[in-house]
Design an enzyme around this catalytic site. Structure first.
Site, short mmCIF file in Angstrom:
data_model
loop_
_atom_site.label_atom_id
_atom_site.label_comp_id
_atom_site.label_asym_id
_atom_site.label_seq_id
_atom_site.Cartn_x
_atom_site.Cartn_y
_atom_site.Cartn_z
N TYR A 1 -9.78 3.41 22.64
CA TYR A 1 -9.89 3.35 24.10
C TYR A 1 -9.55 1.97 24.66
CZ TYR A 1 -12.06 7.90 24.82
OH TYR A 1 -12.30 9.24 24.90
N ASP B 1 -18.18 16.71 22.75
CA ASP B 1 -17.80 17.93 23.49
C ASP B 1 -18.09 19.16 22.63
OD1 ASP B 1 -16.89 16.64 25.77
OD2 ASP B 1 -15.07 17.85 25.90
N ASP C 1 -16.12 11.01 21.29
CA ASP C 1 -15.69 11.75 22.49
C ASP C 1 -15.47 13.21 22.13
OD1 ASP C 1 -14.69 12.19 25.14
OD2 ASP C 1 -12.66 12.14 24.32
N LYS D 1 -13.25 8.34 9.14
CA LYS D 1 -12.09 8.91 8.44
C LYS D 1 -11.67 7.89 7.39
CE LYS D 1 -8.94 12.15 7.95
NZ LYS D 1 -9.27 13.52 7.48
N ASP E 1 -13.34 15.33 10.10
CA ASP E 1 -12.88 16.73 10.11
C ASP E 1 -13.95 17.65 9.54
OD1 ASP E 1 -12.42 15.40 7.71
OD2 ASP E 1 -10.48 16.33 7.31
C1 IPM Z 1 -16.39 11.19 28.36
C2 IPM Z 1 -15.10 11.43 29.07
C3 IPM Z 1 -14.37 10.11 29.22
C4 IPM Z 1 -14.11 9.58 27.82
C5 IPM Z 1 -13.07 10.18 30.04
C6 IPM Z 1 -13.32 10.74 31.41
C7 IPM Z 1 -12.37 8.86 30.10
O1 IPM Z 1 -14.33 12.37 28.39
O2 IPM Z 1 -17.22 10.43 28.89
O3 IPM Z 1 -16.57 11.76 27.28
O4 IPM Z 1 -13.13 9.99 27.18
O5 IPM Z 1 -14.90 8.76 27.36
MG MG Z 2 -15.30 13.24 26.73
#
Ligand code: IPM
Ligand code: MG
Length: 360
Positions: free
Chosen positions: A146, A255, A251, A195, A227
């Site tokens: 990032y 999710d 990240d 990894k 993975d």
């Molecule tokens: C998160 C989001 C952010 C990230 C984006 C919006 C930049 O996906 O907070 O997980 O990737 O960190």
């Molecule tokens: Mg995210």
């Protein structure tokens, strides 16, 4: 106690869900005799519309001078919003990355919990969801891909894009310490995800995590390749307590972890620096498709406010009061649209906020 909070409503459903968190915080302050003062600040698209940039330096100063930052969500529809015609550095997300870096919020805590009342929403097989799970992803937030050098060039008529993944041992050590500290007050297990079979940065990660682990003999440590971790999260999520990982892996895995709870509208997060200062926001995004309809689920934001009370203000009891109120409302059968199921009582975003506040 006096709480001084910088508050970012943001974009999409952000302002609606923040209003409900404020409603609940007002009730907590009334009950426990605290006072609360907000500095409402702009970030993301809302800031672009006013100032032309997603985060101004003045706004950063206001955030820095507060005790904590409470945030809704930022960003719009990437296909239709004019914000995405701007160059990447001026888009809403750039504001979020900038505030993380400027406030040194390197530790991102993302709990993924299966609420027993919502077990039916879990997309996994019943034999897996029955076991329940309660994990915390400790994501490194100010390093890695990032924030590495990136550029796009054309060489011999062929376009080339470069992103770099860098970590120093200091960056790894400080996030590892956070993970072990929190594991100590949980179920005493850290799964460090990397990894290391491919990446140098992961091999350094593993080495430093092993060193830090020596100071925490009471905490079990295991290493897992990313993975495999993605697979284990759907196969046996109950095995995880604290998952420690770098920015990009965190990240993606967070999710996935939130999806297996079946209710991303329920998940809070905290982004902390080395002090008690933190930025608290729901794990979900700005959901522009349902913005302004009063149907969003405010619980993740309300739970983020609860995390704020606990981590930035040391208010364990007040924080618990919010969690208990949410459990009550769910047990009584109230649901926003995203977690609605048969025989339950459907309520709006503002009704949900009121129901939780009333039970404090
Ligand atoms: C998160 C989001 C952010 C990230 C984006 C919006 C930049 O996906 O907070 O997980 O990737 O960190
Ligand atoms: Mg995210």
């Amino acid at each position: 106690m006096e709480l001084h909070i910088a508050c970012i409503g943001g974009d999409g459903i952000g302002p609606e869900i923040i209003a409900e968190a404020k409603k609940v915080l007002a009730k907590v302050c009334e009950k426990y005799q605290h006072t609360i003062e907000y500095d409402d600040i702009l970030m993301g698209g809302a800031s672009i519309d006013v100032y032309g940039v997603p985060l101004t330096d003045e706004t950063i100063q206001i955030a820095k001078s507060a005790d904590a930052v409470l945030m809704g969500s930022i960003g719009g529809d990437t296909n239709t919003s004019p914000w995405y015609q701007l160059e990447p550095g001026l888009r809403p997300e750039a504001g979020l990355l900038k505030i993380r870096k400027e406030l040194n919020l390197f530790a991102n805590l993302r709990p993924a919990v299966l609420f027993p009342q919502l077990a039916g929403a879990c997309p996994l097989k019943e034999e897996i969801s029955n076991a329940g799970f309660d994990m915390l992803i400790m994501r490194e937030l100010t390093g890695g891909l990032y924030f590495g050098e990136r550029y796009t060039t054309v060489e011999n008529g062929i376009a080339k894009a470069v992103d770099t993944l860098t970590y120093t041992e200091e960056e790894i050590r400080r996030i590892a310490i956070k993970a072990f500290e929190i594991a100590r007050v949980r179920r005493k297990k850290v799964t460090s995800v990397d990894k290391a079979n491919v990446l140098d940065s992961s091999r350094l990660w593993r080495k430093v995590v092993n060193e830090v682990a020596k100071d925490y003999p009471d905490v079990a440590l295991e290493h897992m390749l990313v993975d495999n971790c993605a697979m284990q999260l759907v196969k046996d999520p109950a095995q995880f307590d604290v998952i420690l990982t770098e920015n990009m892996f965190g990240d993606i895995l967070s999710d996935e972890a939130s999806m297996v709870t079946g209710s991303i509208g329920m998940l809070a997060s905290a982004s902390m620096n080395d002090t008690k200062f933190g930025l608290y926001e729901p794990s979900h995004g700005s959901a522009p498709d349902i913005a302004g309809k009063n149907i969003a689920n405010p619980i993740a934001t309300i739970l983020s406010a609860a995390m704020m009370l606990k981590y930035s203000f040391g208010m364990e009891e007040e924080s618990k009061a919010i969690e208990t109120a949410i459990h009550k409302v769910l047990s009584e059968g109230y649901r926003t649209a995203d977690i609605m199921s048969q025989d339950k009582k459907k309520v709006s975003c503002s009704e949900m906020g009121t129901l939780v506040a009333e039970r404090i």
